[in-house]
Design an enzyme around this catalytic site. Structure first.
Site, PDB file in Angstrom:
ATOM      1  N   GLU A 414       0.630  -1.180   0.094  1.00 61.62           N
ATOM      2  CA  GLU A 414       0.030   0.131  -0.107  1.00 61.62           C
ATOM      3  C   GLU A 414       0.920   1.456  -0.082  1.00 61.62           C
ATOM      4  O   GLU A 414       1.778   1.375   0.746  1.00 61.62           O
ATOM      5  CB  GLU A 414      -0.872   0.318   1.267  1.00 61.62           C
ATOM      6  CG  GLU A 414      -1.911  -0.793   1.240  1.00 61.62           C
ATOM      7  CD  GLU A 414      -3.071  -0.557   2.526  1.00 61.62           C
ATOM      8  OE1 GLU A 414      -2.655   0.236   3.162  1.00 61.62           O
ATOM      9  OE2 GLU A 414      -3.598  -1.443   2.820  1.00 61.62           O
TER      10      GLU A 414
HETATM   11  C1  NOJ Z   1      -4.427   1.424   5.404  1.00 59.04           C
HETATM   12  C2  NOJ Z   1      -5.377   0.374   5.304  1.00 59.04           C
HETATM   13  O1  NOJ Z   1      -5.056  -0.731   5.097  1.00 59.04           O
HETATM   14  C3  NOJ Z   1      -6.487   0.855   4.215  1.00 59.04           C
HETATM   15  O2  NOJ Z   1      -7.616  -0.114   4.213  1.00 59.04           O
HETATM   16  C4  NOJ Z   1      -6.794   2.288   3.950  1.00 59.04           C
HETATM   17  O3  NOJ Z   1      -7.385   2.645   2.791  1.00 59.04           O
HETATM   18  C5  NOJ Z   1      -5.489   2.934   3.791  1.00 59.04           C
HETATM   19  N1  NOJ Z   1      -4.721   2.638   5.287  1.00 59.04           N
HETATM   20  C6  NOJ Z   1      -5.633   4.475   3.897  1.00 59.04           C
HETATM   21  O4  NOJ Z   1      -6.154   4.975   5.106  1.00 59.04           O
END
Ligand code: NOJ
Length: 570
Positions: A414
């Site tokens: 991410e």
């Molecule tokens: C981390 C989380 O895993 C994800 O679900 C979320 O959208 C992002 N942070 C942004 O806040």
């Protein structure tokens, strides 16, 4: 003489050793924050984008799905921004084929999504019931991805615990979750493992523990200050290890996949890099974040600094044992080494300084750390309140991981940035800036020797952003949530990301500037389409509802009129 000679030689050796290690090590004191590095990513580097089940699927009560803690949490008033829920979200459950076309359009190598546990096991317990319709949905999704040459990276737990497990056992506070989670994972390996080769057990367990069981901002909304987060994390770490062993002993030979965990962590930079107290505070910040989970998984136990601080504070409170649970020696060796790769989620950085929290105010995870967080007011913060764009922190975090955990294989699971809900601007210049900076710092980290194999932009679509509802948009694609069809529109960052992927590099300044220009050119067309959307959906309403209703009415009236004429004639 002899002695001084020896000392001289020893010093010489010491200096040499220091020089050698310095040549390999990342230079923590360098402040080259603004430089840009033109270079190429390794061959076979995997580019992707991500999503999660509750944030995108919708269909919260369809086709036999059970309730998750997020379904229940969001249906209570006052838990999320404007009481938003993920009931329909992006309707990803129905539109996954459309979304795969978007993924194709981006030319991605992989797509990261999560499986909703209660969609395939409504109560969370395998022996109760397996919901074949739910199983079928993920089969279709995986098959469609593979048909299009896109590698699925599958997360087993992205926060949507079956509600029954919360109600019956207290969720992650209870040790029994370990076996229930293992059964769920085992079913996923059994049904999907012939095609899925990358598994992530948990997404961002820090959030699950701290926001779910300590502050209560997230489901299940418990405020068990000072103990809840540590307990939840303890069971999550053990559950992760168990699932890794299950895969290792029962499936690895046949399926040849990899199992890892995805940890999220901000970087913590000392406010004053020459002040020892700040340096230690910043290290503590990172150890309490990513180290809390990574240290047991790579070294078998919690970071020493967590054991020291929480232990000392627990004793000051008059407790007989530490609020941080302990692992037995068997557990330590069982947990150590249970990650074939490390998933890293990263968004932002803080400056850190030392701050003592008096224990009489009550202990929490936050007061246990004895740190204060600061931000530089010059850092851009386009969307979420907590998210400042600080690209150089990314490289530092990656180098920290490299040195602390023995240079593991890393997938960035991410990374991305949001904008505020009201912003219907598809020309997302700030997101292009963010991705450009962060991806470049990742490239520098790869040059430093960090073993990063893939990158996942967060996220493919705008979606439900947990307690912030739909007020923060992280997507490469804009979703019009007001329209029941939830149409997707590309933001300019789609074009920019696409070009990075195509070149697998930042070739040179002219080229990269050119990408930016081209990206912003195309977005104005999408902006026009989006602006016309109320009109389009109005017209859709006319064709879908008004026209059929009027036609039916006409037919009915004609029939009645005809009958009336016939009667009159007779
Ligand atoms: C981390 C989380 O895993 C994800 O679900 C979320 O959208 C992002 N942070 C942004 O806040």
């Amino acid at each position: 003489m002899m002695l001084s000679h020896r000392v001289g030689r020893a010093c010489h050796v010491l200096v040499l050793v220091l020089c050698l290690s310095a040549a390999e090590d990342f230079d923590w004191s360098a402040n080259n924050h603004d430089s840009f590095y033109y270079g190429t990513f390794p061959n076979g580097f995997s580019w992707g984008a991500g999503s999660s089940a509750y944030q995108t699927e919708g269909a919260w009560d369809k086709d036999g799905k059970g309730l998750s803690i997020w379904d229940v949490f969001t249906h209570k008033k006052g838990k999320t921004f404007l009481n938003d829920t993920g009931d329909s979200s992006c309707e990803g459950y129905y539109k996954f084929k459309d979304d795969i076309s978007l993924i194709k359009e981006l030319n991605l190598n992989h797509y990261r999504f999560s499986i909703s546990w209660p969609r395939i096991m409504p109560t969370g317990i395998r022996s109760d019931h397996v919901n074949e319709k739910g199983v079928k949905y993920y089969n279709a999704l995986i098959d469609e991805l593979l048909k299009n040459n896109i590698t699925p990276i599958v997360t087993l737990y992205h926060w949507d615990l079956p509600q029954v497990l919360q109600e019956k056992y207290g969720g992650w506070q209870n040790i029994s979750m370990i076996n229930y989670f293992n059964d769920f994972a085992n079913l996923c390996f059994e049904r999907y493992g012939d095609r899925v080769k990358y598994w992530i057990t948990f997404n961002n367990p820090w959030s699950v523990a701290v926001e779910g069981y300590e502050t209560g901002e997230h489901a299940p909304g418990l405020k068990l200050r000072g103990t809840g987060a540590y307990r939840a994390a303890h069971h999550i770490i053990k559950a992760h290890a168990k699932v890794w062993h299950t895969y290792d002993t029962q499936w690895r030979n046949k399926q040849r996949g990899m199992v890892g965990i995805s940890l999220s962590g901000d970087w913590g930079e000392p406010v004053d890099i020459t002040n020892q107290k700040d340096i230690e505070a910043a290290e503590r910040y990172v150890q309490f974040y990513i180290g809390w989970f990574a240290t047991p998984i790579f070294h078998g136990d919690y970071p020493q600094v967590m054991k020291d601080f929480i232990g000392r504070k627990s004793a000051q409170q008059g407790l007989g044992t530490s609020r941080l649970p302990t692992f037995s020696s068997q557990e330590k060796s069982y947990i150590k080494g249970t990650s074939d790769f490390l998933g890293v989620g990263h968004f932002t950085t803080r400056y850190i300084t030392q701050k003592n929290f008096p224990f009489n105010r009550g202990s929490t995870y936050f007061s246990d750390r004895d740190v204060a967080e600061l931000v530089d007011p010059r850092w851009p913060d386009p969307g979420s309140e907590w998210l400042y764009s600080v690209p150089w922190g990314f490289r530092r975090l990656l180098n920290f991981i490299k040195t602390q955990y023995g240079n593991p294989v890393i997938f960035i699971t991410e990374n991305g940035v949001s904008e505020k809900m009201m912003c219907t601007e598809l020309c997302d210049d700030w997101r292009i800036q963010y991705y450009k900076g962060y991806i470049n710092e990742m490239l520098k980290a790869i040059r430093d020797g960090v073993n990063v194999k893939g990158y996942t932009a967060w996220s493919l679509l705008d979606k439900f952003e947990w307690d912030e509802g739909y007020s923060e948009r992280f997507g490469l694609y804009y979703v019009d949530f007001k329209n029941k069809n939830k149409p997707r529109y590309p933001k300019a960052s789609v074009q920019f990301y696409k070009r990075i992927i195509k070149s697998n590099a930042f070739p040179n300044q002219r080229e990269v500037e050119n990408w930016k220009m081209k990206a912003t050119e195309t977005c104005s067309t999408s902006n026009q389409l989006l602006a016309a959307d109320p009109l389009t959906s109005h017209m859709e309403m006319v064709t879908e509802v008004v026209v059929p209703t009027v036609c039916t009415l006409c037919i009915l009236i004609s029939a009645v009129f005809l009958m009336f004429l016939l009667r009159k004639r007779n």
